[in-house]
Motif scaffolding. Structure first.
Motif, mmCIF file in Angstrom:
data_model
loop_
_atom_site.group_PDB
_atom_site.id
_atom_site.type_symbol
_atom_site.label_atom_id
_atom_site.label_comp_id
_atom_site.label_asym_id
_atom_site.label_seq_id
_atom_site.Cartn_x
_atom_site.Cartn_y
_atom_site.Cartn_z
ATOM 1 N N LEU A 50 -4.497 -5.922 15.792
ATOM 2 C CA LEU A 50 -3.516 -6.332 14.929
ATOM 3 C C LEU A 50 -3.208 -5.249 14.003
ATOM 4 N N TRP A 51 -4.203 -4.609 13.518
ATOM 5 C CA TRP A 51 -3.955 -3.759 12.158
ATOM 6 C C TRP A 51 -3.506 -2.385 12.882
ATOM 7 N N ASP A 52 -3.946 -2.179 13.947
ATOM 8 C CA ASP A 52 -3.567 -0.865 14.728
ATOM 9 C C ASP A 52 -1.982 -1.043 15.097
ATOM 10 N N ALA A 104 -4.094 -16.267 8.722
ATOM 11 C CA ALA A 104 -3.379 -16.780 7.325
ATOM 12 C C ALA A 104 -3.857 -16.051 6.264
ATOM 13 N N SER A 105 -4.953 -15.470 6.141
ATOM 14 C CA SER A 105 -5.667 -14.844 5.164
ATOM 15 C C SER A 105 -4.582 -13.191 4.665
ATOM 16 N N PHE A 106 -3.998 -12.884 6.016
ATOM 17 C CA PHE A 106 -3.196 -11.872 5.786
ATOM 18 C C PHE A 106 -1.509 -12.376 5.374
ATOM 19 N N ASN A 107 -1.640 -13.513 5.147
ATOM 20 C CA ASN A 107 -0.191 -14.164 4.828
ATOM 21 C C ASN A 107 0.607 -14.095 6.121
ATOM 22 N N CYS A 265 7.740 -14.873 6.930
ATOM 23 C CA CYS A 265 6.900 -14.129 7.640
ATOM 24 C C CYS A 265 7.071 -12.427 7.210
ATOM 25 N N LEU A 266 7.368 -12.361 6.028
ATOM 26 C CA LEU A 266 7.729 -11.063 5.320
ATOM 27 C C LEU A 266 5.970 -10.562 5.281
ATOM 28 N N LYS A 273 -7.280 -11.471 -1.148
ATOM 29 C CA LYS A 273 -7.506 -12.743 -0.020
ATOM 30 C C LYS A 273 -8.109 -12.308 1.296
ATOM 31 N N VAL A 274 -7.746 -11.219 1.701
ATOM 32 C CA VAL A 274 -8.336 -10.570 3.155
ATOM 33 C C VAL A 274 -9.553 -10.175 2.916
#
Length: 291
Positions: A50-52, A104-107, A265-266, A273-274
């Motif tokens: 996801l991060w990549d 969810a922790s990434f919003n 979803c911005l 939080k992360v």
């Protein structure tokens, strides 16, 4: 396609990333766990993928879509749909909920609806967002190519980190000679072994593509049965019901009763939080991503 001024939405096929994360790390037989014994290898892999993708494609908005159990309207239409899939590995099962907590922790909103697949949720959101902003679908699933349009790209994850094939209308046509709509007809004709529906017995991809290039659609092919080689015609006539059923199974729905407003979803990560979620899961190796 140039970046529209309003940015872009990344629609993530959560299951594709989670399963990939699981198998990429478990094939040596070692499953990463917290000190309390909770398996986390799939979630760890999911976060890396996801991060990549977020770093690579720099979306302004991100949503993650999920399957919500095996029973869907497709299994009601065709009992054998995906019946060839083995049960999820035992160590993966607790990670299905855990991964949503991490998302969810990434919003990032988690979207899914019982009775539909993640694909249908992605298709629906893409059709809602694409008139206003560029949409990119992140998946490993070539079925999603049917969603490509002027404002929607499908990013197929290939083997290895940071290895993507981005499909636009042009690249799709260059590589497959087909339009997005014809991808659905292709599946109707050939079926899909991964999803366990047969298509028309004896019609392979080569024949199917040739027919679609000549007659454009399943309707076009059926209107011209007289002109087809005898063998091909006989196969189609013997399997008309299955042909229509398989095309219906292949078609991603664009009208799932879900909603996720763009402002929800911005992409705005709150680091603390992360970090606290990563600490809970003992993801020391991922902390450096957040620096």
């Amino acid at each position: 396609m140039s970046e529209s001024s309003s940015g872009s939405v990344l629609l993530v096929d959560g299951m594709a990333l989670l399963f990939r994360g699981y198998y990429a790390t478990s094939y040596r037989g070692y499953i990463m766990r917290t000190s309390a014994g909770v398996p986390t290898n799939a979630v760890y892999g999911f976060v890396k993928y996801l991060w990549d993708a977020i770093e690579t494609f720099k979306p302004s908005h991100v949503v993650c879509c999920w399957d919500m159990g095996k029973a869907t309207f497709r299994t009601e239409k065709y009992l054998s749909y995906k019946a060839n899939r083995s049960e999820a590995p035992e160590e993966l099962i607790p990670q299905f909920e855990l991964v949503k907590e991490v998302t969810a922790s990434f919003n990032i909103p988690n979207v899914g609806l019982v009775g539909y697949e993640a694909d249908d949720c992605i298709g629906t959101l893409a059709s809602v967002y694409s008139p206003f902003t560029k949409v990119q679908v992140l998946t490993g699933d070539h079925d999603m190519l049917q969603l490509v349009n002027e404002n929607t790209e499908v990013i197929i994850m290939k083997k290895g980190q940071s290895n993507y094939m981005v499909y636009t209308l042009d690249t799709l046509y260059t590589e497959k000679s087909l339009t997005p709509q014809q991808i659905i007809d292709l599946k109707g004709l050939t079926g899909d072994t991964a999803d366990n529906y047969p298509g028309v017995k004896g019609i392979g991809e080569k024949t199917a593509v040739k027919l679609l290039l000549e007659y454009e659609s399943i309707e076009g092919i059926l209107e011209n049965l007289e002109s087809l080689p005898k063998g091909v015609r006989a196969k189609l006539e013997a399997e008309l019901d299955m042909l229509h059923l398989c095309r219906d199974l292949a078609r991603i729905r664009l009208d799932v009763p879900i909603a996720c407003a763009l402002e929800e979803c911005l992409w705005m990560m709150e680091r603390d939080k992360v970090v606290s979620k990563f600490e809970e899961l003992e993801f020391k190796g991922l902390m450096k991503l957040l620096e």
